[in-house]
Design a protein around this motif. Structure first.
Motif: not given
Length: 170
Positions: A59-60, A109-112, A119-122
């Protein structure tokens, strides 16, 4: 022979310590895809046996910048891990490189991660999940000053938080 607690501490203190080396300079990466793969690799390096899934997050908002890893083990338990500082710095680089003058920069940002290449980056320019740390109206002001965006791209919740803050201090 069993040592007392103080003897064990003394033994640890008298062991020869490895000489601390200067940290090697962080590799400069020039694309968001390179950065994503690097932070995924760093998160995977923290995982141990029996850990099957990880959520790398950041979180930025303005000067409020945090990141971490949540790891789910095979038995269903979840553990939080602290990321090396350079991963947070890479996230900051990613934010700067992916900035769009119309849409702005991402806030969360969330990277599963399910594996080194799975992986999946959002990256969200409009939302910060409730479970992430809180940030202030000052953080929002700093965010929009550093990464301006079109008025229509400022989320309603951010406008409301800024308006509420202005009323409170005005």
């Amino acid at each position: 022979m069993t040592l007392s607690r103080s003897e064990r501490i003394d033994l640890l203190l008298t062991r020869p310590h490895r000489q601390e080396r200067e940290p090697s300079p962080r590799e400069e990466l020039h694309s968001v895809s390179q950065i994503e793969q690097t932070v995924v690799d760093a998160a995977i390096a923290l995982l141990g046996p029996g850990q099957k899934f990880a959520l790398l997050w950041s979180m930025q908002v303005g000067e409020n910048t945090v990141a971490g890893v949540q790891v789910k083990k095979r038995d269903g338990t979840v553990t939080n891990l602290v990321l090396p500082v350079e991963v947070l710095e890479y996230f900051t680089d990613h934010k700067r490189l992916s900035y769009d003058p119309v849409a702005g920069a991402w806030l969360s940002a969330e990277i599963f991660i399910a594996g080194p290449t799975r992986y999946k980056a959002t990256f969200s320019t409009g939302a910060v999940p409730d479970w992430m740390p809180e940030f202030s109206a000052e953080d929002l002001r700093a965010e929009f000053a550093a990464f301006p965006r079109a008025d229509g791209e400022i989320p309603d919740w951010a406008k409301a938080q800024l308006d509420w803050s202005d009323r409170k201090t005005g």
